[in-house]
Design an enzyme around this catalytic site. Sequence first.
Site, PDB file in Angstrom:
ATOM      1  N   HIS A 179     -73.535 103.260 -46.687  1.00  0.00           N
ATOM      2  CA  HIS A 179     -72.654 104.171 -47.397  1.00  0.00           C
ATOM      3  C   HIS A 179     -72.329 104.141 -48.683  1.00  0.00           C
ATOM      4  O   HIS A 179     -72.019 104.919 -49.603  1.00  0.00           O
ATOM      5  CB  HIS A 179     -71.131 104.006 -46.471  1.00  0.00           C
ATOM      6  N   ASP A 214     -71.433 109.353 -41.535  1.00  0.00           N
ATOM      7  CA  ASP A 214     -70.888 109.258 -40.341  1.00  0.00           C
ATOM      8  C   ASP A 214     -70.591 110.772 -39.694  1.00  0.00           C
ATOM      9  O   ASP A 214     -69.846 111.478 -40.272  1.00  0.00           O
ATOM     10  CB  ASP A 214     -69.622 108.310 -40.197  1.00  0.00           C
ATOM     11  N   GLU A 249     -73.465 102.250 -33.405  1.00  0.00           N
ATOM     12  CA  GLU A 249     -72.679 103.317 -33.704  1.00  0.00           C
ATOM     13  C   GLU A 249     -73.266 104.765 -33.502  1.00  0.00           C
ATOM     14  O   GLU A 249     -74.164 105.117 -34.408  1.00  0.00           O
ATOM     15  CB  GLU A 249     -72.129 103.216 -35.008  1.00  0.00           C
ATOM     16  N   HIS A 270     -73.316 106.853 -36.977  1.00  0.00           N
ATOM     17  CA  HIS A 270     -73.750 106.406 -38.102  1.00  0.00           C
ATOM     18  C   HIS A 270     -75.211 106.899 -38.419  1.00  0.00           C
ATOM     19  O   HIS A 270     -76.127 106.401 -37.460  1.00  0.00           O
ATOM     20  CB  HIS A 270     -73.335 104.862 -38.171  1.00  0.00           C
TER      21      HIS A 270
END
EC number: 3.4.13.22
Length: 228
Positions: free
Chosen positions: A143, A150, A207, A210
Amino acid sequence: MLKSIMIISAGVSLLISCSTSPESSATDSLMLNEPDSIFVNQILDFNDRLWTEIIFKNDGIFESMAYADSSNFIGQRIYPCARCFLRPEAAKALLKANSIAKTKGLGLLLFDCYRPAVYQQKMFDIVEDPRYVAEPKKGGSMHNKGLAVDIALTDSLGNILDFGGNFDDFSERSHHSFKNLDSLAIYNRILLKGIMAEAGFTFYPFEWWHYSYTHVDYDLDDYVWGCN
Ligand SMILES: C[C@@H](N)C(=O)N[C@H](C)C(=O)O
Ligand SMILES: [Zn+2]
């Protein structure tokens, strides 16, 4: 400092030079009537590095930017406002993912895009688990490079599909390997994974939301955008 906005389309580049700040210029979106073209806003940051902004309204992507208000795991707003910046290659891939989702009658919902590196430490200090927040001292986050999103899928109206857990639920429930979920949630995770893979993104095992764009590399960045 002279700043520029470039509105690009597939094969056509229109450069507009102006002396506004990137903060104000990036919100100026030109709508051109060429349905097959991809139009994105590009700005230069304070170090003259190029960013592409996903303009939610124009690009038809739904917005739930979690760190631009206080409904996140930190319990505080950390971004000045909800804007999504990515490196151009990642932005182009995201628009491809959006096109693929649209062919299935679905939409994309963004929780986070580029995250200034200054905020990564703040997040890590709260979670202290590198599976869920990348550690700044060990290379930081994709990021921070403008190369991760996300993301979730929605129906055509923007209602999030069932993913069997919430964004930023830092537990095993969020792992792709977690199978104690309704079949619909498992299906939706696989659906998202397939769409993102086709667009060029790599999933992250811990995740479900992500995704990283790993075909290019950039330095970590600290640029913080402005708001009108
Ligand atoms: C904080 C969470 N949304 C996230 O993005 N985690 C990954 C691992 C990251 O920090 O890069
Ligand atoms: Zn992430």
